[in-house]
Design a protein around this motif. Sequence first.
Motif, PDB file in Angstrom:
ATOM      1  N   THR A  80       0.820  -1.133   0.070  1.00 42.46           N
ATOM      2  CA  THR A  80      -0.027   0.133   0.063  1.00 42.46           C
ATOM      3  C   THR A  80       0.822   1.382  -0.084  1.00 42.46           C
ATOM      4  O   THR A  80       2.180   1.167   0.421  1.00 42.46           O
ATOM      5  N   MET A  81       0.299   2.390  -0.578  1.00 42.75           N
ATOM      6  CA  MET A  81       1.026   3.423  -0.435  1.00 42.75           C
ATOM      7  C   MET A  81       1.001   4.364   1.042  1.00 42.75           C
ATOM      8  O   MET A  81       1.999   5.150   1.183  1.00 42.75           O
ATOM      9  N   THR A  82      -0.008   4.132   1.763  1.00 42.03           N
ATOM     10  CA  THR A  82      -0.005   4.729   3.237  1.00 42.03           C
ATOM     11  C   THR A  82      -0.389   3.635   4.207  1.00 42.03           C
ATOM     12  O   THR A  82      -1.126   2.683   3.795  1.00 42.03           O
ATOM     13  N   SER A  83      -0.134   3.937   5.301  1.00 40.96           N
ATOM     14  CA  SER A  83      -0.458   3.156   6.390  1.00 40.96           C
ATOM     15  C   SER A  83      -2.034   3.305   6.734  1.00 40.96           C
ATOM     16  O   SER A  83      -2.743   2.267   7.058  1.00 40.96           O
ATOM     17  N   SER A  84      -2.746   4.316   6.036  1.00 41.54           N
ATOM     18  CA  SER A  84      -4.100   4.361   6.219  1.00 41.54           C
ATOM     19  C   SER A  84      -4.854   3.299   5.237  1.00 41.54           C
ATOM     20  O   SER A  84      -5.714   2.579   5.614  1.00 41.54           O
ATOM     21  N   HIS A  85      -3.963   3.001   4.041  1.00 39.37           N
ATOM     22  CA  HIS A  85      -4.660   2.118   2.901  1.00 39.37           C
ATOM     23  C   HIS A  85      -4.492   0.703   3.707  1.00 39.37           C
ATOM     24  O   HIS A  85      -5.171  -0.237   3.635  1.00 39.37           O
ATOM     25  N   LYS A  86      -3.238   0.594   4.457  1.00 38.27           N
ATOM     26  CA  LYS A  86      -3.056  -0.711   4.846  1.00 38.27           C
ATOM     27  C   LYS A  86      -4.098  -0.971   6.001  1.00 38.27           C
ATOM     28  O   LYS A  86      -4.870  -2.352   6.133  1.00 38.27           O
ATOM     29  N   MET A  87      -4.434  -0.276   6.742  1.00 39.03           N
ATOM     30  CA  MET A  87      -5.393  -0.374   7.838  1.00 39.03           C
ATOM     31  C   MET A  87      -6.867  -0.564   7.282  1.00 39.03           C
ATOM     32  O   MET A  87      -7.545  -1.299   7.861  1.00 39.03           O
ATOM     33  N   ALA A  88      -7.074   0.116   6.318  1.00 36.32           N
ATOM     34  CA  ALA A  88      -8.507  -0.046   5.591  1.00 36.32           C
ATOM     35  C   ALA A  88      -8.495  -1.385   5.054  1.00 36.32           C
ATOM     36  O   ALA A  88      -9.578  -2.117   5.330  1.00 36.32           O
ATOM     37  N   ILE A  89      -7.617  -1.924   4.556  1.00 43.02           N
ATOM     38  CA  ILE A  89      -7.672  -3.575   3.945  1.00 43.02           C
ATOM     39  C   ILE A  89      -7.522  -4.421   5.137  1.00 43.02           C
ATOM     40  O   ILE A  89      -8.404  -5.617   5.213  1.00 43.02           O
ATOM     41  N   LEU A  90      -6.944  -4.044   6.112  1.00 43.39           N
ATOM     42  CA  LEU A  90      -7.044  -4.985   7.455  1.00 43.39           C
ATOM     43  C   LEU A  90      -8.123  -5.077   8.021  1.00 43.39           C
ATOM     44  O   LEU A  90      -8.622  -6.199   8.651  1.00 43.39           O
ATOM     45  N   GLN A  91      -8.857  -3.835   8.007  1.00 43.42           N
ATOM     46  CA  GLN A  91     -10.340  -3.850   8.749  1.00 43.42           C
ATOM     47  C   GLN A  91     -11.173  -4.556   8.000  1.00 43.42           C
ATOM     48  O   GLN A  91     -11.993  -5.362   8.656  1.00 43.42           O
TER      49      GLN A  91
END
Length: 145
Positions: A80-91
């Motif tokens: 992912t390009m950002t940690s927020s993208h990563k967190m959205a996927i993990l959620q």
Amino acid sequence: MQRILFVCTGNTCRSPMAEAILKNKQMDEIEVRSAGIYAANGNEASAHAKKVLEDNGIAHKHRSSLLTRDEIDWADLILTMTSSHKMAILQQYPQVGTKVFTLKEYSGESFNPDVVDPYGGSLAMYEQTFRELDELIDKAIGKLK
């Protein structure tokens, strides 16, 4: 065959540039795609993203695509390009936690986990993002080998 999925917000700037950069390195053992967390299907890459790729000798036909379960399941590695993208996927897909990283995290960058979004910015901003992505992808390739 290693399958890598790059993810950003709208799939018109960072993730398609990352996809094009990695494809341009012509690594037979790697298949690459990109998608966006909030992408509309079928949009072209942004004009500046296309210009920067072209200026760097990279031809890339792109149409944006929304991140789906099929893309998540297809990928061996999701960058992912950002940690927020990563967190959205993990959620949404907590079971894929072992294969989701920010590109910077995977590449060994520990300072700031996010690749700056050039959307709406100048051509110079896109050029800077391109250079950053190219460098991070080279580091990621080193880790893949």
